[in-house]
Design a protein around this motif. Structure first.
Motif, PDB file in Angstrom:
ATOM      1  N   VAL A   3      29.547  43.214  35.420  1.00 49.94           N
ATOM      2  CA  VAL A   3      29.042  42.034  35.729  1.00 49.94           C
ATOM      3  C   VAL A   3      30.223  40.847  35.909  1.00 49.94           C
ATOM      4  O   VAL A   3      30.866  40.831  34.800  1.00 49.94           O
ATOM      5  N   ALA A   4      30.244  40.218  36.933  1.00 51.23           N
ATOM      6  CA  ALA A   4      31.400  39.392  37.084  1.00 51.23           C
ATOM      7  C   ALA A   4      30.805  37.880  37.524  1.00 51.23           C
ATOM      8  O   ALA A   4      29.926  38.045  38.597  1.00 51.23           O
ATOM      9  N   GLU A   5      31.363  36.967  37.130  1.00 53.57           N
ATOM     10  CA  GLU A   5      31.332  35.737  37.786  1.00 53.57           C
ATOM     11  C   GLU A   5      32.582  34.852  37.861  1.00 53.57           C
ATOM     12  O   GLU A   5      33.418  34.899  37.330  1.00 53.57           O
ATOM     13  N   ALA A   6      32.492  34.189  39.139  1.00 52.82           N
ATOM     14  CA  ALA A   6      33.634  33.537  39.688  1.00 52.82           C
ATOM     15  C   ALA A   6      33.500  33.073  41.205  1.00 52.82           C
ATOM     16  O   ALA A   6      32.227  33.353  41.648  1.00 52.82           O
ATOM     17  N   GLU A   7      34.462  32.430  41.819  1.00 58.72           N
ATOM     18  CA  GLU A   7      34.074  32.051  43.285  1.00 58.72           C
ATOM     19  C   GLU A   7      33.958  33.251  44.005  1.00 58.72           C
ATOM     20  O   GLU A   7      34.400  34.299  43.952  1.00 58.72           O
ATOM     21  N   PRO A   8      33.260  33.426  45.317  1.00 58.73           N
ATOM     22  CA  PRO A   8      33.061  34.496  45.897  1.00 58.73           C
ATOM     23  C   PRO A   8      34.206  35.168  46.520  1.00 58.73           C
ATOM     24  O   PRO A   8      34.283  36.376  46.495  1.00 58.73           O
ATOM     25  N   ASP A   9      35.283  34.523  46.830  1.00 55.76           N
ATOM     26  CA  ASP A   9      36.546  35.308  47.334  1.00 55.76           C
ATOM     27  C   ASP A   9      37.239  35.812  46.231  1.00 55.76           C
ATOM     28  O   ASP A   9      37.740  36.904  46.476  1.00 55.76           O
ATOM     29  N   ARG A  10      37.004  35.479  44.840  1.00 56.79           N
ATOM     30  CA  ARG A  10      37.925  36.388  43.617  1.00 56.79           C
ATOM     31  C   ARG A  10      36.559  37.460  43.536  1.00 56.79           C
ATOM     32  O   ARG A  10      37.132  38.665  43.115  1.00 56.79           O
ATOM     33  N   LYS A  28      34.851  39.026  45.664  1.00 55.51           N
ATOM     34  CA  LYS A  28      35.221  39.900  46.713  1.00 55.51           C
ATOM     35  C   LYS A  28      36.580  40.919  46.548  1.00 55.51           C
ATOM     36  O   LYS A  28      36.505  42.120  46.519  1.00 55.51           O
ATOM     37  N   ALA A  29      37.630  40.321  45.980  1.00 55.04           N
ATOM     38  CA  ALA A  29      38.861  40.746  45.600  1.00 55.04           C
ATOM     39  C   ALA A  29      38.701  41.804  44.581  1.00 55.04           C
ATOM     40  O   ALA A  29      39.085  43.039  44.621  1.00 55.04           O
ATOM     41  N   LEU A  30      37.737  41.251  43.541  1.00 56.54           N
ATOM     42  CA  LEU A  30      37.536  42.378  42.545  1.00 56.54           C
ATOM     43  C   LEU A  30      36.829  43.663  43.094  1.00 56.54           C
ATOM     44  O   LEU A  30      36.827  44.821  42.688  1.00 56.54           O
ATOM     45  N   HIS A  31      35.730  43.438  43.827  1.00 58.69           N
ATOM     46  CA  HIS A  31      34.905  44.510  44.623  1.00 58.69           C
ATOM     47  C   HIS A  31      35.967  45.252  45.181  1.00 58.69           C
ATOM     48  O   HIS A  31      35.651  46.526  45.159  1.00 58.69           O
ATOM     49  N   GLN A  32      36.962  44.784  45.899  1.00 60.48           N
ATOM     50  CA  GLN A  32      37.913  45.834  46.762  1.00 60.48           C
ATOM     51  C   GLN A  32      38.624  46.713  45.647  1.00 60.48           C
ATOM     52  O   GLN A  32      38.806  47.604  45.945  1.00 60.48           O
ATOM     53  N   TRP A  33      38.939  46.048  44.664  1.00 63.31           N
ATOM     54  CA  TRP A  33      39.721  46.596  43.576  1.00 63.31           C
ATOM     55  C   TRP A  33      38.805  47.797  42.979  1.00 63.31           C
ATOM     56  O   TRP A  33      39.099  48.790  42.711  1.00 63.31           O
ATOM     57  N   CYS A  34      37.586  47.422  42.593  1.00 63.07           N
ATOM     58  CA  CYS A  34      36.601  48.432  42.199  1.00 63.07           C
ATOM     59  C   CYS A  34      36.311  49.824  43.118  1.00 63.07           C
ATOM     60  O   CYS A  34      36.086  50.735  42.558  1.00 63.07           O
ATOM     61  N   LEU A  35      36.451  49.422  44.276  1.00 61.30           N
ATOM     62  CA  LEU A  35      36.102  50.481  45.471  1.00 61.30           C
ATOM     63  C   LEU A  35      37.302  51.285  45.115  1.00 61.30           C
ATOM     64  O   LEU A  35      37.016  52.762  45.168  1.00 61.30           O
ATOM     65  N   GLN A  36      38.575  51.503  44.459  1.00 67.62           N
ATOM     66  CA  GLN A  36      39.682  52.438  44.316  1.00 67.62           C
ATOM     67  C   GLN A  36      39.506  52.523  42.842  1.00 67.62           C
ATOM     68  O   GLN A  36      39.592  53.658  42.500  1.00 67.62           O
ATOM     69  N   GLY A  37      39.738  51.726  41.955  1.00 65.70           N
ATOM     70  CA  GLY A  37      39.722  51.761  40.696  1.00 65.70           C
ATOM     71  C   GLY A  37      41.164  52.224  40.050  1.00 65.70           C
ATOM     72  O   GLY A  37      41.907  52.397  40.929  1.00 65.70           O
ATOM     73  N   PRO A  38      41.153  52.738  38.811  1.00 62.23           N
ATOM     74  CA  PRO A  38      42.501  53.330  38.406  1.00 62.23           C
ATOM     75  C   PRO A  38      42.677  54.681  39.078  1.00 62.23           C
ATOM     76  O   PRO A  38      41.750  55.274  39.587  1.00 62.23           O
TER      77      PRO A  38
END
Length: 92
Positions: free
Chosen positions: A47-54, A56-66
């Protein structure tokens, strides 16, 4: 501010691979607040709260993960931000 809340449920090999800890680090670096939680069905909820561009950046990171993770799918729902978070944290 045009903050939104995204609830992401991530499927794949995402538990036991430091997914939540790595997400916390990424989200904090992006200035995103919220939490990451292991779900009983093997998914991770973010669950994440921020401006949409941030978000989207977190979503892109989550697609890969560690490195040890394998992400099969991310289900995203958007809602209004509540402002209830002061930082990003791991929930147990």
């Amino acid at each position: 501010m045009n903050q939104k809340r995204w609830t992401m449920r991530i499927s794949g090999r995402v538990q036991g691979v430091y997914y939540r800890a790595a997400t916390e680090k990424s989200a904090t670096g992006l200035g995103v607040t919220g939490y990451a939680l292991n779900l009983p069905d093997g998914r991770v909820e973010v669950v994440a709260e921020a401006e949409p561009d941030r978000l989207k950046a977190l979503h892109q990171w989550c697609l890969q993960g560690p490195p040890a993770a394998r992400v099969d799918d991310i289900d995203v729902t958007e809602s209004a931000a509540t402002g209830e978070f002061t930082r990003f944290a791991i929930r147990r």
